[in-house]
Design a protein around this motif. Structure first.
Motif, PDB file in Angstrom:
ATOM      1  N   VAL A 110       0.833  -1.206   0.000  1.00 16.03           N
ATOM      2  CA  VAL A 110       0.000   0.000   0.000  1.00 16.03           C
ATOM      3  C   VAL A 110       0.870   1.259   0.000  1.00 16.03           C
ATOM      4  CG1 VAL A 110      -1.666   1.336   1.358  1.00 16.03           C
ATOM      5  CG2 VAL A 110      -1.974  -1.129   1.072  1.00 16.03           C
ATOM      6  N   ALA A 111       1.865   1.290   0.847  1.00 14.15           N
ATOM      7  CA  ALA A 111       2.688   2.493   1.000  1.00 14.15           C
ATOM      8  C   ALA A 111       3.490   2.832  -0.252  1.00 14.15           C
ATOM      9  CB  ALA A 111       3.634   2.327   2.193  1.00 14.15           C
ATOM     10  N   TYR A 112       3.957   1.799  -0.964  1.00 14.92           N
ATOM     11  CA  TYR A 112       4.867   2.040  -2.078  1.00 14.92           C
ATOM     12  C   TYR A 112       4.282   1.671  -3.443  1.00 14.92           C
ATOM     13  CZ  TYR A 112       7.882   2.651   1.884  1.00 14.92           C
ATOM     14  OH  TYR A 112       8.400   3.086   3.075  1.00 14.92           O
ATOM     15  N   GLY A 113       3.009   1.300  -3.478  1.00 11.46           N
ATOM     16  CA  GLY A 113       2.361   0.989  -4.745  1.00 11.46           C
ATOM     17  C   GLY A 113       3.000  -0.173  -5.473  1.00 11.46           C
ATOM     18  N   ILE A 114       3.406  -1.174  -4.715  1.00 10.64           N
ATOM     19  CA  ILE A 114       4.051  -2.348  -5.301  1.00 10.64           C
ATOM     20  C   ILE A 114       3.212  -3.580  -5.030  1.00 10.64           C
ATOM     21  CG2 ILE A 114       6.397  -1.417  -5.159  1.00 10.64           C
ATOM     22  CD1 ILE A 114       6.767  -3.034  -2.573  1.00 10.64           C
ATOM     23  N   GLU A 115       3.528  -4.661  -5.731  1.00  5.66           N
ATOM     24  CA  GLU A 115       2.867  -5.932  -5.470  1.00  5.66           C
ATOM     25  C   GLU A 115       3.942  -6.961  -5.148  1.00  5.66           C
ATOM     26  OE1 GLU A 115       0.032  -9.208  -7.665  1.00  5.66           O
ATOM     27  OE2 GLU A 115      -0.010  -7.134  -8.348  1.00  5.66           O
ATOM     28  N   ILE A 116       3.830  -7.537  -3.994  1.00  2.26           N
ATOM     29  CA  ILE A 116       4.792  -8.533  -3.551  1.00  2.26           C
ATOM     30  C   ILE A 116       4.140  -9.895  -3.752  1.00  2.26           C
ATOM     31  CG2 ILE A 116       6.160  -9.399  -1.616  1.00  2.26           C
ATOM     32  CD1 ILE A 116       6.090  -6.488  -0.516  1.00  2.26           C
ATOM     33  N   GLU A 117       4.605 -10.601  -4.773  1.00  2.00           N
ATOM     34  CA  GLU A 117       4.006 -11.887  -5.116  1.00  2.00           C
ATOM     35  C   GLU A 117       4.767 -13.017  -4.429  1.00  2.00           C
ATOM     36  OE1 GLU A 117       3.288 -12.504  -9.238  1.00  2.00           O
ATOM     37  OE2 GLU A 117       2.891 -10.391  -9.558  1.00  2.00           O
ATOM     38  N   MET A 118       4.381 -13.293  -3.223  1.00  3.69           N
ATOM     39  CA  MET A 118       4.980 -14.424  -2.514  1.00  3.69           C
ATOM     40  C   MET A 118       4.028 -14.858  -1.420  1.00  3.69           C
ATOM     41  SD  MET A 118       7.914 -12.690  -0.093  1.00  3.69           S
ATOM     42  CE  MET A 118       8.832 -11.973  -1.426  1.00  3.69           C
ATOM     43  N   ASN A 119       3.959 -16.147  -1.231  1.00  2.00           N
ATOM     44  CA  ASN A 119       3.152 -16.617  -0.114  1.00  2.00           C
ATOM     45  C   ASN A 119       4.032 -16.668   1.130  1.00  2.00           C
ATOM     46  OD1 ASN A 119       4.500 -19.140   0.086  1.00  2.00           O
ATOM     47  ND2 ASN A 119       3.213 -19.997  -1.503  1.00  2.00           N
ATOM     48  N   THR A 120       3.452 -16.925   2.234  1.00  2.51           N
ATOM     49  CA  THR A 120       4.185 -16.849   3.499  1.00  2.51           C
ATOM     50  C   THR A 120       5.362 -17.811   3.559  1.00  2.51           C
ATOM     51  OG1 THR A 120       2.171 -16.160   4.590  1.00  2.51           O
ATOM     52  CG2 THR A 120       3.919 -16.963   5.991  1.00  2.51           C
ATOM     53  N   SER A 121       5.207 -19.036   3.045  1.00  2.00           N
ATOM     54  CA  SER A 121       6.321 -19.986   3.105  1.00  2.00           C
ATOM     55  C   SER A 121       7.494 -19.506   2.260  1.00  2.00           C
ATOM     56  CB  SER A 121       5.879 -21.380   2.674  1.00  2.00           C
ATOM     57  OG  SER A 121       5.448 -21.378   1.326  1.00  2.00           O
ATOM     58  N   GLU A 122       7.215 -18.918   1.084  1.00  2.00           N
ATOM     59  CA  GLU A 122       8.299 -18.373   0.266  1.00  2.00           C
ATOM     60  C   GLU A 122       8.965 -17.201   0.978  1.00  2.00           C
ATOM     61  OE1 GLU A 122       6.154 -17.456  -3.242  1.00  2.00           O
ATOM     62  OE2 GLU A 122       6.517 -19.411  -4.149  1.00  2.00           O
ATOM     63  N   ALA A 123       8.164 -16.376   1.624  1.00  2.00           N
ATOM     64  CA  ALA A 123       8.716 -15.230   2.342  1.00  2.00           C
ATOM     65  C   ALA A 123       9.685 -15.687   3.417  1.00  2.00           C
ATOM     66  CB  ALA A 123       7.587 -14.404   2.951  1.00  2.00           C
ATOM     67  N   TRP A 124       9.300 -16.694   4.181  1.00  2.00           N
ATOM     68  CA  TRP A 124      10.172 -17.172   5.259  1.00  2.00           C
ATOM     69  C   TRP A 124      11.453 -17.771   4.713  1.00  2.00           C
ATOM     70  CZ3 TRP A 124      10.168 -15.344   9.769  1.00  2.00           C
ATOM     71  CH2 TRP A 124       8.982 -14.947  10.387  1.00  2.00           C
ATOM     72  N   SER A 125      11.412 -18.352   3.522  1.00  2.00           N
ATOM     73  CA  SER A 125      12.626 -18.974   2.989  1.00  2.00           C
ATOM     74  C   SER A 125      13.598 -17.945   2.416  1.00  2.00           C
ATOM     75  CB  SER A 125      12.273 -20.023   1.933  1.00  2.00           C
ATOM     76  OG  SER A 125      11.744 -19.405   0.782  1.00  2.00           O
ATOM     77  N   THR A 126      13.112 -16.768   2.029  1.00  2.00           N
ATOM     78  CA  THR A 126      13.990 -15.786   1.411  1.00  2.00           C
ATOM     79  C   THR A 126      14.257 -14.558   2.272  1.00  2.00           C
ATOM     80  OG1 THR A 126      12.132 -14.736   0.274  1.00  2.00           O
ATOM     81  CG2 THR A 126      13.310 -16.458  -0.923  1.00  2.00           C
ATOM     82  N   LEU A 127      13.356 -14.235   3.174  1.00  2.00           N
ATOM     83  CA  LEU A 127      13.518 -13.034   3.995  1.00  2.00           C
ATOM     84  C   LEU A 127      13.907 -13.433   5.415  1.00  2.00           C
ATOM     85  CD1 LEU A 127      10.356 -11.064   2.836  1.00  2.00           C
ATOM     86  CD2 LEU A 127      12.680 -10.889   1.940  1.00  2.00           C
ATOM     87  N   LYS A 128      15.166 -13.290   5.716  1.00  2.00           N
ATOM     88  CA  LYS A 128      15.654 -13.692   7.038  1.00  2.00           C
ATOM     89  C   LYS A 128      15.800 -12.518   8.000  1.00  2.00           C
ATOM     90  CE  LYS A 128      16.147 -17.966   5.842  1.00  2.00           C
ATOM     91  NZ  LYS A 128      15.164 -18.934   6.235  1.00  2.00           N
TER      92      LYS A 128
END
Length: 83
Positions: A48-66
């Motif tokens: 919302v703040a930056y007008g972007i779309e983050i296409e990842m589900n929660t499991s993908e997020a946990w595997s890439t965002l530490k």
């Protein structure tokens, strides 16, 4: 020293983190007690703040965002890609 984007994202993370620990670029998301629901809320806030779309589900997020820095750089890349 954090730039404006990093500072803004850290503030959004602080709003959802269930801890009194200091939040820095190097802070591990798990150490801040950010779990899947909080991460989802943070991702929504960033979209919302930056007008972007983050296409990842929660499991993908946990595997890439530490850590917080990973989240900042992922957001920065999406903002740059939309311009």
């Amino acid at each position: 020293m954090a730039d404006q984007l990093a500072t803004e994202i850290i503030e959004k993370i602080k709003a959802h983190a269930e801890t009194d620990k200091e939040v820095t670029i190097d802070s591990e998301l798990g150490a801040l007690e950010i779990h899947s629901l909080e991460l989802t809320e943070i991702v929504f806030d960033l979209e919302v703040a930056y007008g972007i779309e983050i296409e990842m589900n929660t499991s993908e997020a946990w595997s890439t965002l530490k850590n917080v820095g990973d989240l900042i750089e992922a957001t920065r890349a999406l903002i740059a890609a939309k311009d």
